[in-house]
Each structure stands twice: as C-alpha cells, then as structure tokens.
Design a protein around this motif. Structure first.
Motif, PDB file in Angstrom:
ATOM      1  N   ILE A 264       0.832  -1.203   0.000  1.00  8.34           N
ATOM      2  CA  ILE A 264       0.000   0.000   0.000  1.00  8.34           C
ATOM      3  C   ILE A 264       0.866   1.252   0.000  1.00  8.34           C
ATOM      4  CG2 ILE A 264      -1.625   1.353   1.394  1.00  8.34           C
ATOM      5  CD1 ILE A 264      -2.909  -1.270   2.236  1.00  8.34           C
ATOM      6  N   ASN A 265       0.547   2.162  -0.921  1.00  7.58           N
ATOM      7  CA  ASN A 265       1.104   3.516  -0.921  1.00  7.58           C
ATOM      8  C   ASN A 265      -0.049   4.485  -0.701  1.00  7.58           C
ATOM      9  OD1 ASN A 265       2.840   2.092  -3.461  1.00  7.58           O
ATOM     10  ND2 ASN A 265       4.027   3.033  -1.834  1.00  7.58           N
ATOM     11  N   ARG A 266       0.145   5.462   0.190  1.00  8.90           N
ATOM     12  CA  ARG A 266      -0.930   6.414   0.513  1.00  8.90           C
ATOM     13  C   ARG A 266      -0.356   7.827   0.546  1.00  8.90           C
ATOM     14  NH1 ARG A 266      -4.109   8.577   5.084  1.00  8.90           N
ATOM     15  NH2 ARG A 266      -6.330   8.276   4.640  1.00  8.90           N
ATOM     16  N   TRP A 267      -1.010   8.739  -0.190  1.00 10.17           N
ATOM     17  CA  TRP A 267      -0.541  10.121  -0.226  1.00 10.17           C
ATOM     18  C   TRP A 267      -1.714  11.063  -0.474  1.00 10.17           C
ATOM     19  CZ3 TRP A 267      -0.182   6.671  -4.198  1.00 10.17           C
ATOM     20  CH2 TRP A 267      -0.645   7.063  -5.452  1.00 10.17           C
ATOM     21  N   CYS A 268      -1.484  12.334  -0.236  1.00 16.57           N
ATOM     22  CA  CYS A 268      -2.531  13.345  -0.383  1.00 16.57           C
ATOM     23  C   CYS A 268      -2.523  13.893  -1.805  1.00 16.57           C
ATOM     24  CB  CYS A 268      -2.302  14.472   0.617  1.00 16.57           C
ATOM     25  SG  CYS A 268      -3.533  15.799   0.533  1.00 16.57           S
ATOM     26  N   SER A 269      -3.705  13.948  -2.428  1.00 12.89           N
ATOM     27  CA  SER A 269      -3.811  14.499  -3.778  1.00 12.89           C
ATOM     28  C   SER A 269      -4.498  15.859  -3.806  1.00 12.89           C
ATOM     29  CB  SER A 269      -4.566  13.529  -4.691  1.00 12.89           C
ATOM     30  OG  SER A 269      -5.833  13.208  -4.155  1.00 12.89           O
ATOM     31  N   GLY A 270      -5.185  16.223  -2.723  1.00 12.07           N
ATOM     32  CA  GLY A 270      -5.854  17.516  -2.643  1.00 12.07           C
ATOM     33  C   GLY A 270      -6.132  17.858  -1.196  1.00 12.07           C
ATOM     34  N   LEU A 271      -6.188  19.158  -0.898  1.00 11.26           N
ATOM     35  CA  LEU A 271      -6.192  19.559   0.512  1.00 11.26           C
ATOM     36  C   LEU A 271      -6.981  20.849   0.700  1.00 11.26           C
ATOM     37  CD1 LEU A 271      -4.837  18.895   3.297  1.00 11.26           C
ATOM     38  CD2 LEU A 271      -2.927  20.340   2.569  1.00 11.26           C
ATOM     39  N   SER A 272      -7.638  20.943   1.849  1.00 15.20           N
ATOM     40  CA  SER A 272      -8.217  22.187   2.325  1.00 15.20           C
ATOM     41  C   SER A 272      -7.990  22.218   3.831  1.00 15.20           C
ATOM     42  CB  SER A 272      -9.703  22.268   1.979  1.00 15.20           C
ATOM     43  OG  SER A 272     -10.211  23.562   2.254  1.00 15.20           O
ATOM     44  N   SER A 273      -8.576  23.168   4.516  1.00 17.43           N
ATOM     45  CA  SER A 273      -8.269  23.309   5.943  1.00 17.43           C
ATOM     46  C   SER A 273      -8.934  22.242   6.802  1.00 17.43           C
ATOM     47  CB  SER A 273      -8.689  24.696   6.435  1.00 17.43           C
ATOM     48  OG  SER A 273     -10.088  24.889   6.264  1.00 17.43           O
ATOM     49  N   ARG A 274     -10.035  21.624   6.303  1.00 13.69           N
ATOM     50  CA  ARG A 274     -10.784  20.659   7.111  1.00 13.69           C
ATOM     51  C   ARG A 274     -10.982  19.312   6.429  1.00 13.69           C
ATOM     52  NH1 ARG A 274     -12.333  25.665   8.629  1.00 13.69           N
ATOM     53  NH2 ARG A 274     -12.840  26.000  10.855  1.00 13.69           N
ATOM     54  N   TRP A 275     -10.567  19.174   5.212  1.00 11.26           N
ATOM     55  CA  TRP A 275     -10.721  17.901   4.504  1.00 11.26           C
ATOM     56  C   TRP A 275      -9.600  17.729   3.494  1.00 11.26           C
ATOM     57  CZ3 TRP A 275     -15.005  21.322   4.701  1.00 11.26           C
ATOM     58  CH2 TRP A 275     -15.068  22.246   3.659  1.00 11.26           C
ATOM     59  N   CYS A 276      -9.499  16.517   2.988  1.00  8.80           N
ATOM     60  CA  CYS A 276      -8.444  16.223   2.024  1.00  8.80           C
ATOM     61  C   CYS A 276      -8.864  15.039   1.165  1.00  8.80           C
ATOM     62  CB  CYS A 276      -7.120  15.915   2.734  1.00  8.80           C
ATOM     63  SG  CYS A 276      -7.196  14.532   3.889  1.00  8.80           S
ATOM     64  N   SER A 277      -8.248  14.912   0.013  1.00  3.79           N
ATOM     65  CA  SER A 277      -8.422  13.716  -0.810  1.00  3.79           C
ATOM     66  C   SER A 277      -7.148  12.898  -0.694  1.00  3.79           C
ATOM     67  CB  SER A 277      -8.718  14.079  -2.269  1.00  3.79           C
ATOM     68  OG  SER A 277      -7.717  14.927  -2.803  1.00  3.79           O
ATOM     69  N   MET A 278      -7.323  11.616  -0.410  1.00  7.31           N
ATOM     70  CA  MET A 278      -6.182  10.730  -0.176  1.00  7.31           C
ATOM     71  C   MET A 278      -6.175   9.621  -1.224  1.00  7.31           C
ATOM     72  SD  MET A 278      -4.686  12.162   2.366  1.00  7.31           S
ATOM     73  CE  MET A 278      -3.420  10.912   2.631  1.00  7.31           C
ATOM     74  N   ARG A 279      -5.069   9.538  -1.937  1.00  8.53           N
ATOM     75  CA  ARG A 279      -4.869   8.476  -2.922  1.00  8.53           C
ATOM     76  C   ARG A 279      -4.251   7.261  -2.250  1.00  8.53           C
ATOM     77  NH1 ARG A 279      -4.686   6.195  -6.336  1.00  8.53           N
ATOM     78  NH2 ARG A 279      -3.261   6.633  -8.058  1.00  8.53           N
ATOM     79  N   VAL A 280      -4.733   6.095  -2.625  1.00  8.42           N
ATOM     80  CA  VAL A 280      -4.143   4.845  -2.152  1.00  8.42           C
ATOM     81  C   VAL A 280      -3.963   3.916  -3.341  1.00  8.42           C
ATOM     82  CG1 VAL A 280      -4.412   2.807  -0.698  1.00  8.42           C
ATOM     83  CG2 VAL A 280      -5.146   5.042   0.161  1.00  8.42           C
ATOM     84  N   ARG A 281      -2.766   3.406  -3.486  1.00  7.78           N
ATOM     85  CA  ARG A 281      -2.474   2.382  -4.492  1.00  7.78           C
ATOM     86  C   ARG A 281      -2.224   1.066  -3.771  1.00  7.78           C
ATOM     87  NH1 ARG A 281       2.011   3.362  -9.027  1.00  7.78           N
ATOM     88  NH2 ARG A 281       0.189   4.384  -9.963  1.00  7.78           N
ATOM     89  N   MET A 282      -2.926   0.010  -4.210  1.00  5.66           N
ATOM     90  CA  MET A 282      -2.726  -1.333  -3.674  1.00  5.66           C
ATOM     91  C   MET A 282      -2.164  -2.217  -4.781  1.00  5.66           C
ATOM     92  SD  MET A 282      -6.233  -2.010  -1.530  1.00  5.66           S
ATOM     93  CE  MET A 282      -6.893  -0.781  -0.391  1.00  5.66           C
TER      94      MET A 282
END
Length: 248
Positions: free
Chosen positions: A83-101
């Motif tokens: 598993i690789n996990r990283w942030c693809s988009g961000l704001s002050s209270r939420w984020c989009s997180m990418r995960v590759r399996m």
C-alpha cells in the motif's frame, strides 16, 4: 466527473507505505478481494498512516464522503498487499487521499477518498493541524479542495427496490453504518453483472447522509447497458449512492 483520472504516484513528497497479507474473510468465491474488503483496507491504512506520523491524537475522527475504487487487476488470495498512501488535494478541514494497492502477482487497485476531519466531541468538521497540513501539502495538487458530487442521476419509478436490513455489526463508533458495509450491497448486485467482473472497473460511492442503526433502508437499483447504479434510501431520501462502470 465520473471519468476523472486519478493522480499518479508522486516522485517527491510524503508517501506512506505499508503492507499486510490478504485475509480469507475479505475475498469472494473466486478468491478475489471484494469491494468491502478494499474499503476496510483503506480505513486501516488511514489509521496506520496517522499513527506513523504521530497525528492520530489530534485527528481521531475522520468521515469519508466519497470513495473512488479502480480495480485494474483484482488482488487474489493469498497475497501480500503493498500500500502507498498520499494526499492528492487539501483544504483546511478535509483532504483527498490516494491509495495504491499492489500485489507481487500483478494485482492493482487505484483509489481516492474524500475525507473530512471531524472534532470527536462536537462531531463537526475541524481544522487539520498546521503540522499535518504541511506534511500532506507536499504531494497535493491543490490547497483549495472543494466538494463536488460526481453522481448526478436520481432514482426513478422503474428502478428495482429491495430492502437492506441493518445488523448491529454494520454500525461503527460514529453510531452510523460503516462505509465498508455499503459496498457489500454493491458486490451483491454485481453478481448479476458478470461482465463487470471481467474488465477493469471504477466504483464510485458517495456518502451523503449518515444511515442510523434504526433506519429502514431501501436499495433502488438501475442496471444500465454498461453500468450499475444503486441508491441507498431512507424514507424516500437518498443517503448514499454508488455507481460501477467499466474503465476505458
């Protein structure tokens, strides 16, 4: 929106990595990792990520608003899932997180989740700390992430209607149905669409309103020529919606 490409694995910035063996309870009759199993792995990877960067105490409660799951090649049991996990988009209270399996025998699942950070006491969206935001921002494509619904269709009178009985084991610590449980209904509907098991597919599920333990849930299902859409309704109102379609 439904065909939006997912961000590739970045060469720089913070990428969390981990792995664990697939479990027999997460696979279907063909030994392939089920959608609800993928969702559980995403939850577990998220908490492991928080622990690895010492951020869980300040961010103990996260709620997923949307998951995008691209099954390119289903992982098969027994395998070790990387598993690789990283942030693809961000704001002050939420984020989009990418995960590759990935698995050593060619299994590949690409996902992205829209996660909201909640205050565990007030149960309202809370600011991400400056330290954690700085860490995530190293891979984020935007710092002004906004919510936009991807599934625009609504259920109609010709859609099939079936009950979705809730069990006590479906309820999580936030006192509503856990996000992985919805995908069991999607997997069940896919049993009548074997062609969607034979090609790479994208599953999009959006959680709009929490489903409570005592809610009477009806599934409204529409079988398109190439896709499948399910609405989770309570009292005629859509609380969640999912769509499965082939990847082109």
């Amino acid at each position: 929106m439904l065909d939006t490409p997912l961000m590739p694995l970045p060469h720089d910035g913070h990428v969390f990595t981990t792995n664990w063996p697939m479990r027999a309870g997460d696979v279907d009759k063909n030994w392939r990792l089920r959608l609800d199993g993928i969702a559980r792995y995403l939850q577990d990877a998220g908490f492991d990520h928080l622990d690895a960067v010492d951020a869980r105490a300040e961010h103990p409660a996260w709620v997923v608003r949307r998951s995008v799951i691209d099954v390119i090649q289903p992982p098969e049991f027994p395998s070790l899932v990387h598993i690789n996990r990283w942030c693809s988009g961000l704001s002050s209270r939420w984020c989009s997180m990418r995960v590759r399996m990935t698995t050593d025998d060619g299994g590949l699942v690409e996902t992205e989740g829209f996660w909201i950070n909640f205050n565990a006491e007030t149960l309202r969206p809370a600011r991400i700390t400056d330290r954690f935001e700085k860490l995530l921002s190293g891979t984020a494509l935007t710092s002004r992430l906004r919510w936009q619904q991807w599934i625009s269709d609504s259920p109609g009178p010709d859609d099939a209607v079936t009950p979705f009985p809730l069990r006590s084991t479906d309820i999580d610590v936030m006192a509503h149905v856990n996000n992985a449980m919805y995908l069991q209904a999607v997997d069940a509907a896919l049993r009548t669409r074997p062609e969607l098991h034979e090609v790479p597919t994208r599953t999009v599920i959006e959680y709009l309103v929490p489903i409570a333990p005592d809610d009477d849930v009806l599934l409204r299902t529409r079988h398109g020529e190439k896709d499948l859409t399910i609405w989770f309704t309570v009292g005629g109102k859509v609380h969640a919606q999912a769509m499965v379609l082939p990847l082109h």
